[in-house]
Enzyme design. Structure first.
Site, short mmCIF file in Angstrom:
data_model
loop_
_atom_site.label_atom_id
_atom_site.label_comp_id
_atom_site.label_asym_id
_atom_site.label_seq_id
_atom_site.Cartn_x
_atom_site.Cartn_y
_atom_site.Cartn_z
N SER A 83 0.79 -1.22 0.08
CA SER A 83 0.09 0.09 0.10
C SER A 83 0.88 1.04 -0.13
CB SER A 83 -0.81 0.02 1.34
OG SER A 83 -0.29 0.09 2.23
N THR A 98 1.39 -8.98 -5.33
CA THR A 98 0.13 -8.96 -4.42
C THR A 98 -1.02 -8.30 -4.92
OG1 THR A 98 1.69 -9.42 -2.38
CG2 THR A 98 -0.56 -8.04 -2.27
N THR A 132 -8.57 2.58 -4.03
CA THR A 132 -7.95 3.92 -3.65
C THR A 132 -8.29 4.87 -4.89
OG1 THR A 132 -5.91 5.02 -3.47
CG2 THR A 132 -5.81 3.24 -4.81
N ASP A 133 -8.47 5.98 -4.39
CA ASP A 133 -8.65 7.41 -5.02
C ASP A 133 -7.37 7.40 -6.01
OD1 ASP A 133 -6.90 8.34 -3.36
OD2 ASP A 133 -7.90 10.29 -2.92
N GLU A 134 -6.37 6.93 -5.80
CA GLU A 134 -5.16 7.18 -6.46
C GLU A 134 -5.16 6.67 -8.13
OE1 GLU A 134 -1.30 6.54 -4.78
OE2 GLU A 134 -1.91 7.63 -3.00
N TYR A 158 2.01 1.75 -7.45
CA TYR A 158 1.28 1.38 -6.69
C TYR A 158 -0.09 1.55 -7.22
CZ TYR A 158 -2.34 2.04 -3.05
OH TYR A 158 -3.39 1.98 -2.25
N LYS A 162 -3.19 -1.09 -8.45
CA LYS A 162 -4.63 -1.16 -7.84
C LYS A 162 -5.52 -0.82 -8.86
CE LYS A 162 -5.67 -0.96 -4.09
NZ LYS A 162 -6.00 -2.17 -3.05
P1 NAD Z 1 -1.44 -1.82 5.21
O1 NAD Z 1 -0.15 -1.72 4.36
O2 NAD Z 1 -1.42 -1.16 6.29
O3 NAD Z 1 -1.90 -3.37 5.31
C1 NAD Z 1 -1.84 -4.31 4.12
C2 NAD Z 1 -2.11 -5.67 4.85
O4 NAD Z 1 -2.18 -6.41 3.74
C3 NAD Z 1 -1.09 -6.21 5.81
O5 NAD Z 1 -1.77 -6.63 6.82
C4 NAD Z 1 -0.08 -7.18 4.81
O6 NAD Z 1 0.46 -8.11 5.87
C5 NAD Z 1 -1.39 -7.63 4.19
N1 NAD Z 1 -0.74 -8.22 3.01
C6 NAD Z 1 0.06 -7.85 2.02
N2 NAD Z 1 0.47 -8.72 1.09
C7 NAD Z 1 -0.17 -9.85 1.27
C8 NAD Z 1 -0.55 -11.06 0.54
N3 NAD Z 1 0.36 -11.14 -0.51
N4 NAD Z 1 -1.24 -11.82 1.10
C9 NAD Z 1 -1.88 -11.76 2.20
N5 NAD Z 1 -1.85 -10.37 2.90
C10 NAD Z 1 -0.88 -9.57 2.49
O7 NAD Z 1 -2.53 -1.22 4.10
P2 NAD Z 1 -3.87 -0.51 4.40
O8 NAD Z 1 -3.35 1.22 4.61
O9 NAD Z 1 -4.41 -0.99 5.42
O10 NAD Z 1 -4.85 -0.34 3.14
C11 NAD Z 1 -5.69 -1.63 3.12
C12 NAD Z 1 -6.29 -1.46 1.81
O11 NAD Z 1 -6.72 -0.27 1.55
C13 NAD Z 1 -5.25 -1.64 0.47
O12 NAD Z 1 -5.94 -2.30 -0.68
C14 NAD Z 1 -5.01 -0.24 0.06
O13 NAD Z 1 -4.86 0.04 -1.37
C15 NAD Z 1 -6.42 0.50 0.30
N6 NAD Z 1 -6.54 1.82 0.77
C16 NAD Z 1 -5.57 2.28 1.69
C17 NAD Z 1 -5.94 3.69 1.88
C18 NAD Z 1 -5.00 4.48 3.05
O14 NAD Z 1 -4.77 5.55 2.98
N7 NAD Z 1 -4.03 3.68 3.78
C19 NAD Z 1 -6.82 4.55 1.22
C20 NAD Z 1 -7.46 4.01 0.35
C21 NAD Z 1 -7.33 2.50 -0.11
O1 DAU Z 2 -4.82 8.41 -1.39
C1 DAU Z 2 -5.15 7.03 -0.85
C2 DAU Z 2 -3.57 6.45 -0.77
O2 DAU Z 2 -3.30 7.22 0.43
C3 DAU Z 2 -3.75 4.99 -0.48
O3 DAU Z 2 -4.12 4.24 -1.58
C4 DAU Z 2 -2.44 4.59 0.06
O4 DAU Z 2 -2.28 3.10 0.26
C5 DAU Z 2 -1.92 5.36 1.10
O5 DAU Z 2 -0.47 4.98 1.52
C6 DAU Z 2 -2.03 6.89 0.70
O6 DAU Z 2 -0.87 7.36 -0.20
P1 DAU Z 2 -0.15 8.60 -0.16
O7 DAU Z 2 0.98 8.53 -1.18
O8 DAU Z 2 -0.98 9.89 -0.45
O9 DAU Z 2 0.37 8.68 1.51
P2 DAU Z 2 1.50 8.96 2.02
O10 DAU Z 2 1.36 8.86 3.67
O11 DAU Z 2 2.67 8.12 1.71
O12 DAU Z 2 1.83 10.34 1.68
C7 DAU Z 2 0.79 11.61 1.88
C8 DAU Z 2 1.28 12.65 1.18
O13 DAU Z 2 2.45 13.10 2.13
C9 DAU Z 2 2.01 12.49 -0.22
O14 DAU Z 2 1.73 13.75 -1.00
C10 DAU Z 2 3.21 12.40 0.16
C11 DAU Z 2 3.61 13.43 1.41
N1 DAU Z 2 4.79 12.80 2.24
C12 DAU Z 2 4.97 11.63 2.45
C13 DAU Z 2 5.87 11.14 3.33
C14 DAU Z 2 5.85 9.68 3.79
C15 DAU Z 2 5.70 13.67 2.69
O15 DAU Z 2 5.61 15.18 2.25
N2 DAU Z 2 6.71 13.21 3.41
C16 DAU Z 2 6.87 11.93 3.76
O16 DAU Z 2 7.79 11.67 4.47
#
Ligand code: NAD
Ligand code: DAU
Length: 357
Positions: A83, A98, A132-134, A158, A162
């Site tokens: 992610s 994955t 994700t919105d990305e 990434y 997705k």
């Molecule tokens: P995360 O990285 O915290 O957790 C991912 C989990 O998936 C972990 O527990 C990891 O062990 C497991 N995993 C990874 N590869 C695997 C595999 N091959 N088989 C089984 N398990 C596996 O991610 P998150 O931030 O909790 O995101 C969860 C989902 O939501 C993802 O699909 C991500 O794309 C989506 N999403 C995340 C965000 C965000 O802001 N974090 C926003 C929108 C959507």
């Molecule tokens: O928009 C949804 C997505 O949000 C999810 O799909 C992803 O799984 C999740 O990781 C997140 O992606 P981002 O790339 O937006 O998240 P991140 O926390 O890595 O970064 C948020 C913003 O902050 C991005 O513009 C990059 C910036 N950033 C990030 C880090 C880690 C910094 O400026 N400094 C940093 O050290």
């Protein structure tokens, strides 16, 4: 019962908590426990018979098939993914494995299982894919927010992975009739987020007097949603979403990255006035930008609001305070997840050693 892939990660474990707070229906968490997956996230349910755990890789189709046969779930909620955008830039292969191949294997396993169900169970079955919105790409300052019909335009390995998984899910609905649902959500934050993402990284660095590495000019915009609100949205979509449909989920809280970091600093100034660091914002340090850094994400969540009556319940201000308070109260959790792999990542991404002022 339901199967939750990736349930030991950030959003997945919050989803388990939300689910078990409102239902006695059992959950099987299937998780490979990568660096981002952590059984401590589920520790409150260690003795709760409603929660089962299976360590497994979603790419392992025979194991996925066997788990489906063994547990007969009525739904799969698919969170498992790599992610972190920055990690995908350094090493895209695991993201393809994955997110693309793993989702494909899971869909194939689900298709076989679903095909063997009774007509009634078939109609009730759901495969909910969390995305994700990305996938929609990057917006300009004045562009309208992403809707469910915005063309896909992913820019990072990434988001491309997705997007590919979203397309597979769509194809399985249209071709095979598998009852799928897809959600595309904006940036989540809250308890149990791995401390390499923006908000927890900044909280931990600020507490330790380390520099706060803001990429580029800090003017990139993200839309922020408190994780518990994402979980209630997913439950609504599972319950009442129309099969084959996509639902965008957002917090209606667009913020520039620098604003987010400065607000965190103000909260920490208030909660930790005696840290001996002075104003925490003095730690802000502009660093090299992320390659291909998307400028702005914004979500139009009108569809889920209109059709399912969902709305975010936690404001960004309130959510940020709760999040900072959670990290302050869970320093042991942070210590445990900052393993050798975490230190390796910080060194790779930010240069030698952990970021220091
Ligand atoms: P995360 O990285 O915290 O957790 C991912 C989990 O998936 C972990 O527990 C990891 O062990 C497991 N995993 C990874 N590869 C695997 C595999 N091959 N088989 C089984 N398990 C596996 O991610 P998150 O931030 O909790 O995101 C969860 C989902 O939501 C993802 O699909 C991500 O794309 C989506 N999403 C995340 C965000 C965000 O802001 N974090 C926003 C929108 C959507
Ligand atoms: O928009 C949804 C997505 O949000 C999810 O799909 C992803 O799984 C999740 O990781 C997140 O992606 P981002 O790339 O937006 O998240 P991140 O926390 O890595 O970064 C948020 C913003 O902050 C991005 O513009 C990059 C910036 N950033 C990030 C880090 C880690 C910094 O400026 N400094 C940093 O050290």
């Amino acid at each position: 019962m339901i199967i939750v892939t990736g349930g030991a990660g950030f959003i997945g474990s919050n989803f388990v908590a939300s689910w078990l707070a409102s239902s006695d229906e059992p959950i099987l968490v299937v998780d490979k426990l990568t660096y981002a997956g952590n059984l401590e996230n589920l520790a409150s349910y260690r003795n709760d018979a409603r929660l089962l755990f299976q360590a497994a890789d979603i790419c392992d189709q025979p194991v996925m098939e066997q788990l489906l046969q063994q547990h007969s779930p009525r739904a799969i909620i698919h969170f498992a993914a790599e992610s972190h955008v920055d990690r995908s830039i350094h090493g895209p292969a695991e993201f393809i494995r994955t997110n693309v191949n793993g989702t494909f294997s899971l869909l194939e396993a689900a298709r076989g299982y679903w095909g063997g169900m009774t007509a009634e169970s078939k109609a009730a079955f759901r495969f909910l894919h969390v995305s994700t919105d990305e996938v929609y790409g990057s917006l300009g300052e004045q562009d309208p927010p992403f809707t469910e019909t915005t063309p896909y335009s992913p820019n990072s390995p990434y988001s491309a992975s997705k997007a590919a998984s979203d397309h597979l899910v769509r194809a399985y609905f249209h071709t095979y009739g598998l009852p799928t649902l897809t959600t595309n959500c904006s940036n989540n934050y809250g308890p149990f987020q791995f401390p390499e993402k923006l908000i927890p990284l900044m909280i931990m660095n600020a507490l330790e007097g380390k520099r706060l590495p803001v990429y580029g000019d800090g003017r990139n915009v993200r839309d922020w949603l408190y994780v518990a609100d994402h979980c209630t949205a997913i439950m609504e979509v599972l319950d009442r979403g129309r099969i084959g449909e996509v639902y965008n989920i957002g917090g209606n809280s667009e913020r520039r990255n620098l604003e987010v970091v400065e607000r965190l600093c103000e909260i920490l100034d208030e909660l930790r006035p005696d840290a001996g660091i002075g104003p925490h914002r003095s730690l802000v340090s502009f660093v090299k930008d992320r390659p291909g850094h998307d400028q702005r994400y914004a979500i139009d969540s009108g569809k889920i609001q209109r059709e399912l009556g969902w709305r975010p319940s936690v404001t960004f201000e309130e959510g940020l305070r709760r999040t900072v308070a959670w990290y302050l109260d869970h320093m042991d959790w942070v210590r445990h997840v900052r393993s050798g792999e975490y230190r390796r990542w910080i060194s790779l991404q930010y240069g030698s050693g952990e970021p220091s002022k």
